[in-house]
Motif scaffolding. Structure first.
Motif, PDB file in Angstrom:
ATOM      1  N   VAL A  95       0.867  -1.234  -0.067  1.00 37.23           N
ATOM      2  CA  VAL A  95      -0.195  -0.131   0.082  1.00 37.23           C
ATOM      3  C   VAL A  95       0.758   1.301   0.077  1.00 37.23           C
ATOM      4  CG1 VAL A  95      -1.745   1.405   1.499  1.00 37.23           C
ATOM      5  CG2 VAL A  95      -1.813  -1.139   1.212  1.00 37.23           C
TER       6      VAL A  95
ATOM      7  N   ASP B   1       5.200   7.210   1.128  1.00 35.97           N
ATOM      8  CA  ASP B   1       5.446   6.000   2.020  1.00 35.97           C
ATOM      9  C   ASP B   1       4.458   4.600   1.554  1.00 35.97           C
ATOM     10  OD1 ASP B   1       6.815   7.483   4.021  1.00 35.97           O
ATOM     11  OD2 ASP B   1       5.063   7.800   5.153  1.00 35.97           O
TER      12      ASP B   1
ATOM     13  N   PHE C 298       3.883   0.375   2.344  1.00 35.13           N
ATOM     14  CA  PHE C 298       3.882  -0.601   3.485  1.00 35.13           C
ATOM     15  C   PHE C 298       3.349  -2.022   2.953  1.00 35.13           C
ATOM     16  CE2 PHE C 298       2.408   3.737   5.100  1.00 35.13           C
ATOM     17  CZ  PHE C 298       2.799   3.627   6.295  1.00 35.13           C
TER      18      PHE C 298
ATOM     19  N   PHE D 188       7.027  -1.542   7.173  1.00 35.17           N
ATOM     20  CA  PHE D 188       7.021  -0.184   6.840  1.00 35.17           C
ATOM     21  C   PHE D 188       8.412   0.088   5.767  1.00 35.17           C
ATOM     22  CE2 PHE D 188       7.698   4.568   7.896  1.00 35.17           C
ATOM     23  CZ  PHE D 188       7.553   4.990   6.599  1.00 35.17           C
TER      24      PHE D 188
END
Lengths: 246, 274
Positions: A49, A54, A56, A77
């Motif tokens: 995702v 960012d 994940f 992460f």
């Protein structure tokens, strides 16, 4: 530039995948975004995702699981250069966006017009992000050579280690190492001064009390006073010597 | 105790080490117990304009309304005036900024974060929008009173990312709410009990992005008997760490109780007392 994954096996690069979707799936079945046709890979093995910069990684209850940098994991992460292992396959995560704490354009605050709805139960956001941004400043462009030089100097760490040694009274001979950014000296309610450790040296400043501390016999007043090697400080009747440790 | 005597307030703002101009605006009114801090965004000088509008709307409107009323008075809906004033005037500031942005092309898209507080009746009402914060030092405990309206905070809240991992995120500085960006705004409001000895810190993200919470707390604790020095020291810390953004702080120390007079005789007494 979006982050990307580089698929390889036995050191040979097979393909590159940009992470330009909010949800990128990995699995054996052809409907996945990244298809790895190998029996060790589950039909729906994992998902990544991505929210702006960012990403994940999430294991979708695969049979053989996955590992990141050699450690088995369910959820991770992703950080630049992480290596995701699925069976004999490796996916290297590359995200060369600088982490904001080190980036020159760090301070640009932007507004997300549509707040991202994230509910832990449903998993991650499904709808694409509607991001309209307002830059907090255009002044970033003014981050010029002179300024960055200044910043580099300002954050260039700490001055040499220094000590304050008490010269009189019951604690005579005691040494106080100035290892923190701030060290207070004196008696609360009577007279207190603070020693601040800054990148370019140590400074003494009056905090409270009726009289100011003296350095080498003269009062320092309200303003911070930079200390030199072997300066003599006196406050609340206590004499101290400041010196750099060599 | 009169609010003016019960609180000690200092404020300080600095452009930082990198920026040429300061888009933060701060103000306080010691007679009302009102503090306002705004961190503007937008091109050219639009950020300063936005934060300036927010701060002046808040301070002038609240001052005007409290000339002949008390913050603890209840309005028709049973809400305290202090709370209503903060919330309504953040909305009012929102509309002024939004309209200015619509009518002047050079201000298009400008906005601001805000954190504002009104101290009354041994309490503090806090309203915030965006990532400007209020912290509280009570004894040894230093903690954030507000929660940012930011993408990162939402990621933390939804469990996607841990607080420890948050500093690795590349999604810092994305606020999910701001004043002046849309025709309406949703200010977050809380009322907290106040204790004598508490120190409140309002700051723009130029402080907490550059200085760890722990260092902010230690500085406040060590210098709590000299608030102006504490404010200077905090800004110095941010600048020594790089000072990449404008830095603003407002410090409020609670020196005594400031209970609102109850009952008519107390009100009469305080009226004669003035």
């Amino acid at each position: 530039m979006p982050a990307k994954l580089i698929l390889s096996m036995d050191g040979a690069v097979l393909k590159e995948y940009p992470l330009n979707k909010e949800r990128t799936t990995i699995g054996r079945k052809p409907h996945n975004d990244i298809v790895i046709d190998n029996l060790a890979v589950s039909s729906d093995h994992a998902a990544i995702v991505t929210i702006l910069n960012d990403s994940f990684l999430e294991d979708l209850d695969s049979t053989n699981g996955l590992a990141v940098n050699g450690t088995p994991t369910k959820k991770h992460f992703l950080q630049n250069n992480d290596v995701i292992e699925i069976g004999k396959y490796k996916l290297k995560y590359l995200n060369d966006q600088p982490t904001q704490t080190s980036a020159a354009d760090f301070e640009k605050t932007m507004v997300l017009r549509a707040p991202v709805k994230m509910s832990p139960k449903e998993g991650f956001a499904k709808s694409p992000l509607d991001v309209t941004v307002t830059r907090k400043t255009e002044a970033t462009a003014q981050f010029n050579a002179t300024n960055s030089g200044m910043v580099a100097e300002a954050s260039a760490g700490q001055p040499p280690a220094a000590v304050v040694q008490i010269l009189n009274g019951p604690n005579a001979g005691k040494e106080l190492e100035l290892v923190k950014n701030l060290t207070t000296l004196g008696k609360p309610g009577v007279q207190v001064a603070v020693l601040a450790r800054r990148p370019h040296g140590f400074f003494i400043t009056h905090v409270e009390g009726g009289s100011f501390p003296t350095v080498n016999g003269s009062s320092i007043g309200e303003q911070p006073h930079q200390l030199r090697d072997h300066d003599l400080i006196e406050l609340a009747g206590v004499k101290m010597e400041f010196y750099f440790k060599t | 105790m009169d609010i003016h005597d019960a609180l000690e307030i200092v404020s300080k703002t600095d452009p930082g080490m990198v920026r040429s101009h300061n888009e933060d605006s701060v103000t306080y009114d010691a007679d009302l117990g009102l503090v306002v801090l705004a961190d503007g965004m937008g091109g050219y000088n639009a950020g300063e304009v936005a934060s300036g509008i927010a701060v002046s709307v808040l301070s002038s409107e609240v001052r005007h309304r409290l000339q002949d009323a008390h913050p603890e008075d209840l309005d028709g809906a049973g809400e305290e005036l202090g709370v209503v004033l903060l919330r309504d005037n953040v909305k009012k500031a929102n509309l002024s900024i939004f309209r200015a942005a619509q009518s002047q092309p050079q201000y298009a898209g400008m906005g601001t974060t805000i954190v504002t507080a009104l101290f009354y009746d041994d309490r503090v009402a806090v309203v915030h929008v965006g990532d400007s914060r209020m912290y509280r030092l009570r004894g040894d405990e230093f903690e954030s009173v507000t929660r940012d309206h930011s993408l990162l905070q939402e990621q933390i809240d939804s469990g996607m990312i841990s607080k420890e991992d948050a500093r690795l995120s590349k999604n810092k500085n994305l606020v999910t709410r701001a004043v002046g960006i849309d025709a309406d705004v949703d200010p977050e409001l809380h009322v907290h009990e106040v204790q004598v000895g508490d120190i409140y810190l309002l700051c723009s993200d130029g402080l907490n992005d550059m200085v760890e919470d722990e260092d902010i707390g230690t500085t406040l604790q060590m210098l709590q008997n000299n608030l102006p020095l504490a404010a200077t020291q905090l800004i110095q810390l941010a600048n020594d760490n790089g000072g990449r953004d404008n830095v603003s702080v407002i410090l409020v120390k609670v020196k005594g109780r400031y209970t609102a007079p109850r009952g008519w005789w107390q009100k009469l007494y305080s009226w004669f007392g003035n």
